[in-house]
Design a protein around this motif. Structure first.
Motif, PDB file in Angstrom:
ATOM      1  N   PRO A 201       5.071   2.248   1.209  1.00 47.61           N
ATOM      2  CA  PRO A 201       4.402   3.541   1.021  1.00 47.61           C
ATOM      3  C   PRO A 201       3.209   3.638   1.965  1.00 47.61           C
ATOM      4  CG  PRO A 201       4.689   2.390  -1.069  1.00 47.61           C
ATOM      5  CD  PRO A 201       5.104   1.438  -0.001  1.00 47.61           C
ATOM      6  N   ARG A 202       2.984   4.850   2.428  1.00 45.26           N
ATOM      7  CA  ARG A 202       1.936   5.085   3.411  1.00 45.26           C
ATOM      8  C   ARG A 202       0.568   4.595   2.929  1.00 45.26           C
ATOM      9  NH1 ARG A 202       0.582   9.025   7.682  1.00 45.26           N
ATOM     10  NH2 ARG A 202      -1.658   8.777   7.696  1.00 45.26           N
ATOM     11  N   ALA A 203       0.241   4.872   1.663  1.00 40.50           N
ATOM     12  CA  ALA A 203      -1.080   4.506   1.136  1.00 40.50           C
ATOM     13  C   ALA A 203      -1.275   2.986   1.162  1.00 40.50           C
ATOM     14  CB  ALA A 203      -1.249   5.040  -0.283  1.00 40.50           C
TER      15      ALA A 203
ATOM     16  N   GLY B  84      -1.484   6.966  -4.339  1.00 38.96           N
ATOM     17  CA  GLY B  84      -0.461   7.237  -3.324  1.00 38.96           C
ATOM     18  C   GLY B  84       0.808   6.412  -3.459  1.00 38.96           C
ATOM     19  N   VAL B  85       0.797   5.449  -4.393  1.00 37.01           N
ATOM     20  CA  VAL B  85       1.930   4.529  -4.508  1.00 37.01           C
ATOM     21  C   VAL B  85       2.487   4.567  -5.927  1.00 37.01           C
ATOM     22  CG1 VAL B  85       2.615   2.086  -4.350  1.00 37.01           C
ATOM     23  CG2 VAL B  85       0.891   2.991  -2.778  1.00 37.01           C
TER      24      VAL B  85
ATOM     25  N   LEU C  50       8.293  -0.255  -4.210  1.00 38.10           N
ATOM     26  CA  LEU C  50       7.119   0.618  -4.081  1.00 38.10           C
ATOM     27  C   LEU C  50       7.463   1.788  -3.182  1.00 38.10           C
ATOM     28  CD1 LEU C  50       4.368  -2.099  -3.541  1.00 38.10           C
ATOM     29  CD2 LEU C  50       4.839  -0.813  -5.629  1.00 38.10           C
ATOM     30  N   ILE C  51       7.128   2.990  -3.606  1.00 40.74           N
ATOM     31  CA  ILE C  51       7.402   4.180  -2.796  1.00 40.74           C
ATOM     32  C   ILE C  51       6.199   5.112  -2.801  1.00 40.74           C
ATOM     33  CG2 ILE C  51       9.922   4.131  -3.083  1.00 40.74           C
ATOM     34  CD1 ILE C  51       9.593   6.226  -5.296  1.00 40.74           C
ATOM     35  N   ASP C  52       6.207   6.037  -1.854  1.00 39.40           N
ATOM     36  CA  ASP C  52       5.180   7.085  -1.825  1.00 39.40           C
ATOM     37  C   ASP C  52       5.224   7.884  -3.125  1.00 39.40           C
ATOM     38  OD1 ASP C  52       3.788   6.944   0.561  1.00 39.40           O
ATOM     39  OD2 ASP C  52       5.325   8.016   1.686  1.00 39.40           O
TER      40      ASP C  52
ATOM     41  N   GLU D 260       9.269  -9.584  -6.335  1.00 45.42           N
ATOM     42  CA  GLU D 260       8.186  -8.658  -6.030  1.00 45.42           C
ATOM     43  C   GLU D 260       8.584  -7.667  -4.939  1.00 45.42           C
ATOM     44  OE1 GLU D 260       5.488  -8.563  -7.701  1.00 45.42           O
ATOM     45  OE2 GLU D 260       5.431 -10.510  -8.724  1.00 45.42           O
ATOM     46  N   PRO D 261       7.931  -6.490  -4.917  1.00 45.46           N
ATOM     47  CA  PRO D 261       8.282  -5.474  -3.917  1.00 45.46           C
ATOM     48  C   PRO D 261       8.189  -5.964  -2.467  1.00 45.46           C
ATOM     49  CG  PRO D 261       6.868  -4.531  -5.596  1.00 45.46           C
ATOM     50  CD  PRO D 261       6.921  -5.989  -5.872  1.00 45.46           C
ATOM     51  N   LEU D 262       7.190  -6.831  -2.162  1.00 50.09           N
ATOM     52  CA  LEU D 262       7.037  -7.259  -0.768  1.00 50.09           C
ATOM     53  C   LEU D 262       8.191  -8.157  -0.313  1.00 50.09           C
ATOM     54  CD1 LEU D 262       3.200  -7.880  -0.290  1.00 50.09           C
ATOM     55  CD2 LEU D 262       4.530  -5.841   0.194  1.00 50.09           C
TER      56      LEU D 262
ATOM     57  N   TYR E 250      -1.663  -5.971  -1.708  1.00 49.44           N
ATOM     58  CA  TYR E 250      -0.784  -6.013  -2.870  1.00 49.44           C
ATOM     59  C   TYR E 250      -1.570  -6.463  -4.102  1.00 49.44           C
ATOM     60  CZ  TYR E 250       3.349  -6.721  -5.688  1.00 49.44           C
ATOM     61  OH  TYR E 250       4.278  -6.649  -6.684  1.00 49.44           O
TER      62      TYR E 250
END
Lengths: 204, 204
Positions: free
Chosen positions: B6-8, A55-56, A65-67, A91-93, B32
């Motif tokens: 992202p939702r997941a 899902g990511v 990070l995206i759907d 990092e993405p977070l 993560y």
């Protein structure tokens, strides 16, 4: 593996024990909580974990990070975001942390780590070439280097600064201010932080 | 729920955040980690979680946790265990703690909690009637009451002691010793623990 516990419980304990900072006792506590709670809680978590990797995905431009269903990060495609300013993070977070301030309207670029020779991470493993492309394609005017305040983060910031100067790209570059965190007493601040706070003092 | 992720990933963060003592930041770190690690790690954990509730049941005699495929706890059915001694514990994981000492050869009885009027747990919610049955059926001679050193654990111990005396069952009963834990300096021991240590002092 503890032969005194049922295998199904042991498996959950062993696998939760692989999470960062989770020791055997903590993993036992988590697993036992899940066992005593309604089965739907463990089953929902199981379902989400199965969808996690499918899902990511990474945004091909910003590496946020995206759907999986999306083409590009909404923080880039959104027309209200200023594409001429890029905050470069490890990092993405880290994006979430900056978004929480509510004070930034530019876009992001995720390096995917920091330069760390010990871990075998050199500049070529990071998304630096893509950053240079973006700077040129989007007519970027300001780069905010928002890497961590660690040795690796500092080296990465220094490398980026030099690399971009060498590429003869003429843009404004800045780093996040170092100083005393809000709510922390002077006496508890370490000397390096306090040194940065002195150096970066603001005139009143 | 963070709309920037992202939702997941968000789902995994939300559900890990339900584990005891896990806040939003910790849940983010766990999720993560699972996202960056090989998909097999998240998928194995997902599989184990799905088998957790179906793979574990309570032993009908001791109420220890056992494999669903088993009839009775091996710590009871094993002929080398002394069935005339029972250690009474609050929760199944307490058994593991006692087994780790390697000093106990008797059997166990899990109460399934402790008496706690605030949480609506009275003696009738605990496996006390089954304990009385076992004492009679197995010709039990000693009961080691190994409830926690909390207010609830103490009340439960006191209740058990009275209840068994009232039932005119004549057996030896004992409680785990209270005292100074190994490796702890006297000056750091609280007064109640130190009081117990004085009271239970051993002659040399």
């Amino acid at each position: 593996m503890n032969h005194l516990l049922p295998r199904a419980l042991n498996d959950v304990i062993d696998e939760l024990g692989q999470l960062p900072g989770v020791g055997a006792r903590t993993a036992e506590r988590y697993a036992y909580y899940l066992l005593r709670a309604k089965p739907t809680i463990a089953n929902k978590l199981a379902g989400s974990l199965e969808r996690l990797h499918t899902g990511v995905k990474s945004c091909p431009v910003t590496f946020a990070l995206i759907d999986s269903s999306m083409d590009i990060s909404p923080l880039y495609s959104d027309t209200s975001r200023d594409k001429t300013t890029i905050a470069v993070v490890e990092e993405p977070l880290d994006i979430i942390a900056i978004e929480r301030t509510g004070q930034y309207q530019g876009t992001y670029h995720v390096l995917g780590g920091a330069i760390s020779p010990i871990d075998g991470v050199g500049p070529e493993q990071l998304h630096i070439a893509e950053l240079i492309d973006r700077i040129q394609n989007d007519g970027v005017q300001e780069l905010i280097i928002a890497t961590n305040a660690s040795v690796e983060g500092e080296s990465t910031a220094l490398f980026l600064q030099r690399h971009i100067k060498e590429a003869k790209v003429d843009i404004k570059m800045s780093r996040l201010a170092r100083g005393i965190p809000v709510g922390v007493d002077l006496e508890y601040a370490d000397q390096i932080t306090l040194g940065h706070a002195l150096e970066g003092r603001k005139e009143l």
